[in-house]
Design a protein around this motif. Structure first.
Motif, PDB file in Angstrom:
ATOM      1  N   PRO A 244     -51.024  72.712  93.412  1.00 43.74           N
ATOM      2  CA  PRO A 244     -51.555  74.081  93.407  1.00 43.74           C
ATOM      3  C   PRO A 244     -53.090  74.136  93.344  1.00 43.74           C
ATOM      4  N   TRP A 245     -53.723  73.137  92.734  1.00 44.04           N
ATOM      5  CA  TRP A 245     -55.193  73.147  92.630  1.00 44.04           C
ATOM      6  C   TRP A 245     -55.869  72.671  93.914  1.00 44.04           C
ATOM      7  N   SER A 246     -55.096  72.017  94.776  1.00 46.80           N
ATOM      8  CA  SER A 246     -55.714  71.424  95.973  1.00 46.80           C
ATOM      9  C   SER A 246     -56.024  72.443  97.045  1.00 46.80           C
ATOM     10  N   GLY A 247     -55.234  73.530  97.086  1.00 51.21           N
ATOM     11  CA  GLY A 247     -55.439  74.543  98.105  1.00 51.21           C
ATOM     12  C   GLY A 247     -54.591  74.351  99.364  1.00 51.21           C
ATOM     13  N   VAL A 248     -53.666  73.382  99.377  1.00 55.85           N
ATOM     14  CA  VAL A 248     -52.820  73.231 100.572  1.00 55.85           C
ATOM     15  C   VAL A 248     -51.791  74.362 100.648  1.00 55.85           C
ATOM     16  N   HIS A 249     -51.355  74.650 101.871  1.00 57.03           N
ATOM     17  CA  HIS A 249     -50.373  75.718 102.083  1.00 57.03           C
ATOM     18  C   HIS A 249     -48.975  75.188 102.378  1.00 57.03           C
TER      19      HIS A 249
ATOM     20  N   GLU B 230     -41.014  76.165  92.345  1.00 54.77           N
ATOM     21  CA  GLU B 230     -42.277  76.431  91.644  1.00 54.77           C
ATOM     22  C   GLU B 230     -43.437  76.503  92.647  1.00 54.77           C
TER      23      GLU B 230
ATOM     24  N   ARG C 260     -45.664  79.993  94.491  1.00 52.62           N
ATOM     25  CA  ARG C 260     -47.125  80.079  94.574  1.00 52.62           C
ATOM     26  C   ARG C 260     -47.617  80.130  96.023  1.00 52.62           C
ATOM     27  N   GLY C 261     -46.698  80.377  96.933  1.00 52.55           N
ATOM     28  CA  GLY C 261     -47.106  80.508  98.332  1.00 52.55           C
ATOM     29  C   GLY C 261     -47.303  79.191  99.057  1.00 52.55           C
ATOM     30  N   ILE C 262     -46.759  78.114  98.488  1.00 54.59           N
ATOM     31  CA  ILE C 262     -46.882  76.803  99.123  1.00 54.59           C
ATOM     32  C   ILE C 262     -45.507  76.413  99.669  1.00 54.59           C
TER      33      ILE C 262
ATOM     34  N   GLY D  42     -57.862  75.548 100.575  1.00 55.31           N
ATOM     35  CA  GLY D  42     -57.337  76.832 101.018  1.00 55.31           C
ATOM     36  C   GLY D  42     -58.394  77.926 100.933  1.00 55.31           C
TER      37      GLY D  42
ATOM     38  N   PHE E  66     -47.453  66.596  91.625  1.00 50.55           N
ATOM     39  CA  PHE E  66     -46.879  67.944  91.722  1.00 50.55           C
ATOM     40  C   PHE E  66     -47.837  68.956  91.092  1.00 50.55           C
TER      41      PHE E  66
END
Lengths: 194, 194
Positions: A124-129, A157, A161-163, A100, A120
């Motif tokens: 969040p660490w991967s940067g996918v949306h 959750e 975080r915008g995912i 991301g 899971f």
């Protein structure tokens, strides 16, 4: 005497990249999910790991960036769930640990089954949306897999975080892959299996 | 054109295995934790990744099986937190994806800082029977790291799975490593860092 390797690596199954090369970019999320579920079925058929596959796509164009499958038993590493393999491959292909990162197109993770607690936490660490999943946790549990201690509201959750999350797409065909694995005598790897 | 590598691998920093070779097996948990915190400090000093280290030991003998450090920024993979590196290395060293397999001695994971959501989720799959941690999540958060969506009672979740947890051992010296990293201008990798 202490001795550990100076590097660690894992190989993808021979069929995987050929299979991935058959994909044609599509803006249809259903078509992308169908492709990922077929990859999971192929992983079962080829006996190269558990009944799970996952891929990273560019959201807007539908371009395939990486395809992974579960390689726990064949590569001897408990972290090699399909999602982790797909995330690591995509980051190597794109040369960044953040899918991301500013200036890059948005990416999504599509997984044939809901992520376990580890995968899971890796999202969040991967940067996918965007995350899209096929079979539900209860489908994996029903055939004896363990999803781990994941928050009940895992979707909330990620969304906080915008995912974005699309859950339960083509659940029945994804569930069929799990069923085929068990009927085929597939190995239920998990810690303390005894 | 789709192209992803046929294998994926990562190298350990040159100092790491030499440092690990300096360890002498000890039945003192404190001494083992001290060793892991020193490894985290070394990872900062050598600028080979984030301020985190983790290791797998045989619980009874204190024998070191593997030592990992955070390699996210230097290897370009978001999954390479210290705990994941240590788990993968130990599984390769012992030739099994289950460190708790029948007939093996019990193993423990010692981490210089509380695990994030991903590493927490990876613990039940690793096969360890004991987890010991140094600095608390709030210490990592205080310097700007994100621990992810981990259950509030993460210790209870592991203990309910038969994995003992010793939290906050030598917290002050582990926290000092985090502090040194920031004062040294260390990079706060995380997704969406902008």
């Amino acid at each position: 005497m202490f001795s550990q390797p100076e590097k660690i690596g894992f190989d993808l199954p021979a069929w995987l990249n050929r299979f991935a090369a058959s994909y044609e970019a599509t803006t249809s999320l259903s078509a992308r999910m169908r492709f990922v579920i077929l990859a999971a079925a192929r992983n079962v058929q080829e006996k190269t790991g558990g009944p799970f596959a996952a891929a990273i796509f560019e959201i807007e164009t539908g371009k395939l960036v990486s395809l992974g499958s579960n390689l726990v038993s064949t590569q001897g590493l408990s972290i090699l769930h399909a999602e982790m393999v797909a995330i690591a491959l995509a980051q190597r292909v794109l040369g960044t640990y953040d899918l991301g990162a500013v200036g890059m197109p948005e990416h999504e993770l599509i997984s044939s089954v809901e992520p376990c607690a580890m995968c899971f936490g890796a999202i969040p660490w991967s940067g996918v949306h965007h995350v899209a999943t096929g079979a539900l946790a209860e489908d994996a549990i029903a055939i004896g897999f363990d999803e781990g201690p994941k928050p009940a509201d895992w979707i909330g959750e990620l969304e906080s975080r915008g995912i974005r999350v699309s859950s339960g797409l083509q659940r029945e065909s994804a569930r069929q892959v799990l069923q085929d694995y068990i009927e085929d005598g597939g190995h239920l790897y998990s810690s303390r299996e005894g």
